[in-house]
Write a protein that holds these residues in place. Structure first.
Motif, PDB file in Angstrom:
ATOM      1  N   ASP A 119       0.856  -1.192   0.000  1.00 14.74           N
ATOM      2  CA  ASP A 119       0.000   0.000   0.000  1.00 14.74           C
ATOM      3  C   ASP A 119       0.888   1.237   0.000  1.00 14.74           C
ATOM      4  OD1 ASP A 119      -1.843   1.983   0.368  1.00 14.74           O
ATOM      5  OD2 ASP A 119      -2.662   1.209   2.237  1.00 14.74           O
ATOM      6  N   GLY A 120       0.983   1.889  -1.151  1.00 17.02           N
ATOM      7  CA  GLY A 120       1.853   3.047  -1.283  1.00 17.02           C
ATOM      8  C   GLY A 120       1.228   4.320  -0.737  1.00 17.02           C
ATOM      9  N   HIS A 121       2.077   5.257  -0.355  1.00 19.83           N
ATOM     10  CA  HIS A 121       1.628   6.595   0.029  1.00 19.83           C
ATOM     11  C   HIS A 121       2.659   7.602  -0.482  1.00 19.83           C
ATOM     12  CE1 HIS A 121       3.655   4.680   3.559  1.00 19.83           C
ATOM     13  NE2 HIS A 121       4.412   5.774   3.478  1.00 19.83           N
ATOM     14  N   GLY A 122       2.185   8.770  -0.847  1.00 24.60           N
ATOM     15  CA  GLY A 122       3.067   9.774  -1.446  1.00 24.60           C
ATOM     16  C   GLY A 122       3.404   9.466  -2.887  1.00 24.60           C
ATOM     17  N   GLY A 123       2.727   8.481  -3.468  1.00 22.32           N
ATOM     18  CA  GLY A 123       3.004   8.035  -4.833  1.00 22.32           C
ATOM     19  C   GLY A 123       2.981   6.520  -4.905  1.00 22.32           C
ATOM     20  N   SER A 124       3.158   6.008  -6.112  1.00 26.12           N
ATOM     21  CA  SER A 124       3.087   4.557  -6.320  1.00 26.12           C
ATOM     22  C   SER A 124       4.461   3.925  -6.525  1.00 26.12           C
ATOM     23  CB  SER A 124       2.211   4.257  -7.546  1.00 26.12           C
ATOM     24  OG  SER A 124       2.766   4.864  -8.713  1.00 26.12           O
ATOM     25  N   ARG A 125       5.536   4.734  -6.474  1.00 28.21           N
ATOM     26  CA  ARG A 125       6.849   4.199  -6.849  1.00 28.21           C
ATOM     27  C   ARG A 125       7.409   3.211  -5.832  1.00 28.21           C
ATOM     28  NH1 ARG A 125       8.273  10.256  -8.742  1.00 28.21           N
ATOM     29  NH2 ARG A 125       7.392  10.532  -6.653  1.00 28.21           N
ATOM     30  N   ALA A 126       7.203   3.453  -4.538  1.00 26.02           N
ATOM     31  CA  ALA A 126       7.723   2.523  -3.525  1.00 26.02           C
ATOM     32  C   ALA A 126       6.976   1.194  -3.574  1.00 26.02           C
ATOM     33  CB  ALA A 126       7.618   3.142  -2.133  1.00 26.02           C
ATOM     34  N   SER A 127       5.666   1.241  -3.696  1.00 28.37           N
ATOM     35  CA  SER A 127       4.882  -0.003  -3.738  1.00 28.37           C
ATOM     36  C   SER A 127       5.207  -0.801  -5.001  1.00 28.37           C
ATOM     37  CB  SER A 127       3.386   0.307  -3.668  1.00 28.37           C
ATOM     38  OG  SER A 127       2.973   1.154  -4.719  1.00 28.37           O
ATOM     39  N   GLN A 128       5.347  -0.133  -6.129  1.00 29.00           N
ATOM     40  CA  GLN A 128       5.693  -0.828  -7.367  1.00 29.00           C
ATOM     41  C   GLN A 128       7.094  -1.423  -7.287  1.00 29.00           C
ATOM     42  OE1 GLN A 128       4.014  -1.621  -9.962  1.00 29.00           O
ATOM     43  NE2 GLN A 128       2.210  -0.328  -9.997  1.00 29.00           N
ATOM     44  N   TRP A 180      12.570  11.258  -4.667  1.00 23.10           N
ATOM     45  CA  TRP A 180      11.258  10.660  -4.393  1.00 23.10           C
ATOM     46  C   TRP A 180      11.023  10.598  -2.894  1.00 23.10           C
ATOM     47  CZ3 TRP A 180      11.966   5.743  -7.908  1.00 23.10           C
ATOM     48  CH2 TRP A 180      11.955   6.140  -9.256  1.00 23.10           C
ATOM     49  N   LYS A 181       9.792  10.824  -2.488  1.00 23.83           N
ATOM     50  CA  LYS A 181       9.429  10.764  -1.080  1.00 23.83           C
ATOM     51  C   LYS A 181       8.383   9.685  -0.806  1.00 23.83           C
ATOM     52  CE  LYS A 181      10.654  15.549  -0.108  1.00 23.83           C
ATOM     53  NZ  LYS A 181      10.214  16.848   0.482  1.00 23.83           N
ATOM     54  N   ASP A 182       8.217   8.776  -1.767  1.00 26.81           N
ATOM     55  CA  ASP A 182       7.217   7.718  -1.633  1.00 26.81           C
ATOM     56  C   ASP A 182       7.570   6.762  -0.502  1.00 26.81           C
ATOM     57  OD1 ASP A 182       7.576   8.771  -4.312  1.00 26.81           O
ATOM     58  OD2 ASP A 182       6.078   7.339  -4.987  1.00 26.81           O
ATOM     59  N   GLY A 183       6.535   6.107   0.009  1.00 25.01           N
ATOM     60  CA  GLY A 183       6.704   5.024   0.963  1.00 25.01           C
ATOM     61  C   GLY A 183       5.647   3.967   0.728  1.00 25.01           C
ATOM     62  N   SER A 184       5.791   2.829   1.389  1.00 28.63           N
ATOM     63  CA  SER A 184       4.822   1.753   1.200  1.00 28.63           C
ATOM     64  C   SER A 184       4.790   0.821   2.404  1.00 28.63           C
ATOM     65  CB  SER A 184       5.160   0.934  -0.055  1.00 28.63           C
ATOM     66  OG  SER A 184       4.232  -0.129  -0.240  1.00 28.63           O
ATOM     67  N   THR A 185       3.593   0.336   2.714  1.00 23.45           N
ATOM     68  CA  THR A 185       3.473  -0.780   3.641  1.00 23.45           C
ATOM     69  C   THR A 185       3.810  -2.064   2.883  1.00 23.45           C
ATOM     70  OG1 THR A 185       1.162  -1.359   3.162  1.00 23.45           O
ATOM     71  CG2 THR A 185       1.553   0.440   4.738  1.00 23.45           C
ATOM     72  N   ALA A 186       3.903  -3.173   3.603  1.00 27.74           N
ATOM     73  CA  ALA A 186       4.146  -4.468   2.952  1.00 27.74           C
ATOM     74  C   ALA A 186       3.564  -5.570   3.829  1.00 27.74           C
ATOM     75  CB  ALA A 186       5.643  -4.702   2.749  1.00 27.74           C
ATOM     76  N   THR A 187       2.757  -6.421   3.236  1.00 27.56           N
ATOM     77  CA  THR A 187       2.276  -7.623   3.919  1.00 27.56           C
ATOM     78  C   THR A 187       2.501  -8.793   2.982  1.00 27.56           C
ATOM     79  OG1 THR A 187       0.622  -6.405   5.185  1.00 27.56           O
ATOM     80  CG2 THR A 187       0.300  -8.774   4.987  1.00 27.56           C
ATOM     81  N   CYS A 188       3.430  -9.665   3.343  1.00 29.29           N
ATOM     82  CA  CYS A 188       3.878 -10.735   2.456  1.00 29.29           C
ATOM     83  C   CYS A 188       3.639 -12.098   3.101  1.00 29.29           C
ATOM     84  CB  CYS A 188       5.373 -10.582   2.144  1.00 29.29           C
ATOM     85  SG  CYS A 188       5.805  -8.985   1.428  1.00 29.29           S
ATOM     86  N   LEU A 189       3.042 -12.998   2.331  1.00 31.12           N
ATOM     87  CA  LEU A 189       2.812 -14.371   2.759  1.00 31.12           C
ATOM     88  C   LEU A 189       3.719 -15.281   1.949  1.00 31.12           C
ATOM     89  CD1 LEU A 189       1.204 -16.713   4.105  1.00 31.12           C
ATOM     90  CD2 LEU A 189      -0.461 -16.482   2.239  1.00 31.12           C
ATOM     91  N   LEU A 190       4.649 -15.937   2.633  1.00 25.35           N
ATOM     92  CA  LEU A 190       5.542 -16.909   2.016  1.00 25.35           C
ATOM     93  C   LEU A 190       5.121 -18.295   2.501  1.00 25.35           C
ATOM     94  CD1 LEU A 190       8.222 -17.567   0.442  1.00 25.35           C
ATOM     95  CD2 LEU A 190       9.380 -17.387   2.663  1.00 25.35           C
ATOM     96  N   VAL A 191       4.845 -19.198   1.565  1.00 28.41           N
ATOM     97  CA  VAL A 191       4.452 -20.559   1.926  1.00 28.41           C
ATOM     98  C   VAL A 191       5.587 -21.499   1.552  1.00 28.41           C
ATOM     99  CG1 VAL A 191       2.721 -22.372   1.703  1.00 28.41           C
ATOM    100  CG2 VAL A 191       2.048 -19.971   1.437  1.00 28.41           C
ATOM    101  N   VAL A 192       6.149 -22.150   2.561  1.00 28.02           N
ATOM    102  CA  VAL A 192       7.241 -23.101   2.367  1.00 28.02           C
ATOM    103  C   VAL A 192       6.700 -24.476   2.737  1.00 28.02           C
ATOM    104  CG1 VAL A 192       9.605 -23.738   2.986  1.00 28.02           C
ATOM    105  CG2 VAL A 192       8.928 -21.322   2.948  1.00 28.02           C
ATOM    106  N   ASP A 193       6.499 -25.318   1.731  1.00 34.58           N
ATOM    107  CA  ASP A 193       5.867 -26.623   1.952  1.00 34.58           C
ATOM    108  C   ASP A 193       4.515 -26.434   2.635  1.00 34.58           C
ATOM    109  OD1 ASP A 193       7.953 -27.843   0.669  1.00 34.58           O
ATOM    110  OD2 ASP A 193       8.910 -28.587   2.482  1.00 34.58           O
ATOM    111  N   ASP A 194       4.401 -26.851   3.891  1.00 32.00           N
ATOM    112  CA  ASP A 194       3.122 -26.796   4.604  1.00 32.00           C
ATOM    113  C   ASP A 194       3.109 -25.764   5.721  1.00 32.00           C
ATOM    114  OD1 ASP A 194       4.890 -27.986   6.293  1.00 32.00           O
ATOM    115  OD2 ASP A 194       3.902 -29.932   6.374  1.00 32.00           O
ATOM    116  N   VAL A 195       3.978 -24.758   5.629  1.00 36.59           N
ATOM    117  CA  VAL A 195       4.065 -23.730   6.665  1.00 36.59           C
ATOM    118  C   VAL A 195       3.981 -22.346   6.027  1.00 36.59           C
ATOM    119  CG1 VAL A 195       5.423 -22.766   8.565  1.00 36.59           C
ATOM    120  CG2 VAL A 195       5.474 -25.222   8.128  1.00 36.59           C
ATOM    121  N   MET A 196       3.149 -21.483   6.621  1.00 39.28           N
ATOM    122  CA  MET A 196       3.027 -20.096   6.171  1.00 39.28           C
ATOM    123  C   MET A 196       3.900 -19.194   7.043  1.00 39.28           C
ATOM    124  SD  MET A 196      -1.096 -19.783   5.491  1.00 39.28           S
ATOM    125  CE  MET A 196      -1.551 -20.305   7.165  1.00 39.28           C
ATOM    126  N   TYR A 197       4.624 -18.294   6.391  1.00 42.85           N
ATOM    127  CA  TYR A 197       5.397 -17.270   7.080  1.00 42.85           C
ATOM    128  C   TYR A 197       4.883 -15.918   6.603  1.00 42.85           C
ATOM    129  CZ  TYR A 197       8.589 -21.160   7.968  1.00 42.85           C
ATOM    130  OH  TYR A 197       9.128 -22.364   8.360  1.00 42.85           O
TER     131      TYR A 197
END
Length: 363
Positions: A119-128, A180-197
């Motif tokens: 989720d970017g703020h101040g622009g879309s460059r950080a999120s992209q 640039w003054k953009d920023g972004s949140t990040a929520t990442c789901l990594l699935v390794v075999d049968d475990v979510m991180y």
């Protein structure tokens, strides 16, 4: 102390997946499962691999689906996404759905999947930038060879990946004129075999819908479990860190401006205690799990986490939808639920960008 904020496995389902088991392919195409403990226990499994089907791969699309079929014993994950610009002039969110983030995973891994909302703020460059690069950095830093303590190495890998992504963007941002003054949140789901991180920064969220059996009635009900932690400057620990760094919190914002206390980018606030260190959660996938919901705060400004989960469940359990050619009923319902949840957020008055990812879990 655990390396991750671990979520408990259901205690009322004896068929729950053992989070210590991982699949190791062998040279002849078969494999073995090994329990990661002091004494290795090996069991033979079927040598025949299930066929793989990849439907799509990409990011920053308005809506798409990705499907990946895995080896026996692992859940099938199907990802759905819906994005709405809302009342904003620009779409500053970005997302990634990758059912396979590398064509050559380490030999001890049979599944490596990745889903993310930025989720970017101040622009879309950080999120992209984060959507385009973070998973590549993750792959480059992923533990190589057979390892004894995968959780510890994965924690280090995720922390270094976020740090590197932030540094790379800040370097690029500072080289621009004007910077640039953009920023972004990040929520990442990594699935390794049968475990979510789950690794997250900022106020986007990840939640899990899981079936639990009530002790008093014995009936099953769906519960909502948080897979992420919000980072905003009104939280005591976050505010204290910002103030120790010489910053201030006014009107619930860093220096009276920035709503989040951790982010990628936001170079002008890094000296004020805004950091790019994510919170990490680890959650073994259970047969009781129905889906994971990842979304930006554009959704959660008008939905609580439980309301969003119940909204999806109602569609899954009571609605009928028109299916596309070759589409299963389950996929059609999840796609409809994802689309309607994003649209309902806008209808309820969310003026922000809204991005919703649903990852269904099926055994």
């Amino acid at each position: 102390m655990d390396l991750f904020g671990d979520l408990p496995e259901p205690t009322n389902d004896p068929s729950a997946v053992n989070s210590k088991q991982r699949y190791f392919p062998t040279k002849d195409g078969g494999g073995e499962k090994r329990k990661r403990n002091d004494t290795t226990v090996e069991t033979e499994v079927e040598e025949e691999k299930i066929g793989e089907k990849k439907v799509c791969k990409g990011f920053q699309l308005s809506a798409h689906i990705c499907v990946y079929y895995f080896l026996p014993g692992l859940a099938k994950l199907v990802g759905f996404v819906s994005a709405r610009r809302g009342e904003r002039d620009e779409m500053q969110d970005a997302h990634v759905l990758l059912p396979e983030i590398t064509t050559s995973p380490p030999p001890y891994i049979s599944r490596l999947a990745y889903f993310a909302v930025f989720d970017g703020h101040g622009g879309s460059r950080a999120s992209q930038f984060a959507a385009e690069t973070l998973h590549h950095t993750l792959v480059s830093k992923f533990p190589k060879g057979e390892v004894e303590n995968l959780d510890k190495l994965l924690k280090k890998c995720l922390l270094e990946t976020f740090r590197q992504t932030d540094e790379d963007f800040l370097k690029k941002a500072s080289s621009q004129k004007p910077a640039w003054k953009d920023g972004s949140t990040a929520t990442c789901l990594l699935v390794v075999d049968d475990v979510m991180y789950v690794a997250n920064l900022g106020d986007s969220r990840a939640v899990l819908c899981r079936l639990e059996t009530a002790n008093d009635s014995g009936k099953q009900k769906c519960v909502t479990l948080a897979l992420s932690k919000e980072h905003n400057p009104t939280i005591y620990e976050e505010r204290m860190r910002i103030q120790r760094a010489g910053g201030s919190v006014r009107d619930g914002r860093v220096l009276g401006v920035l709503e989040v206390s951790r982010s990628i980018g936001d170079g002008q606030y890094k000296r004020c205690g805004v950091i790019s260190t994510p919170d990490l959660r680890r959650c073994p996938i259970s047969p009781n799990d129905k889906f994971v919901l990842l979304a930006c705060d554009g959704l959660f400004k008008v939905f609580s986490a439980d309301e969003a989960v119940q909204f999806v469940l109602k569609i899954l359990e009571t609605e009928t939808v028109e299916l596309k050619e070759g589409q299963s009923e389950g996929a059609g319902l999840y796609e409809a639920a994802c689309q309607r949840l994003a649209s309902e957020a806008v209808r309820r008055g969310s003026a922000d960008n809204v991005t919703v990812i649903l990852v269904s879990i099926e055994f």
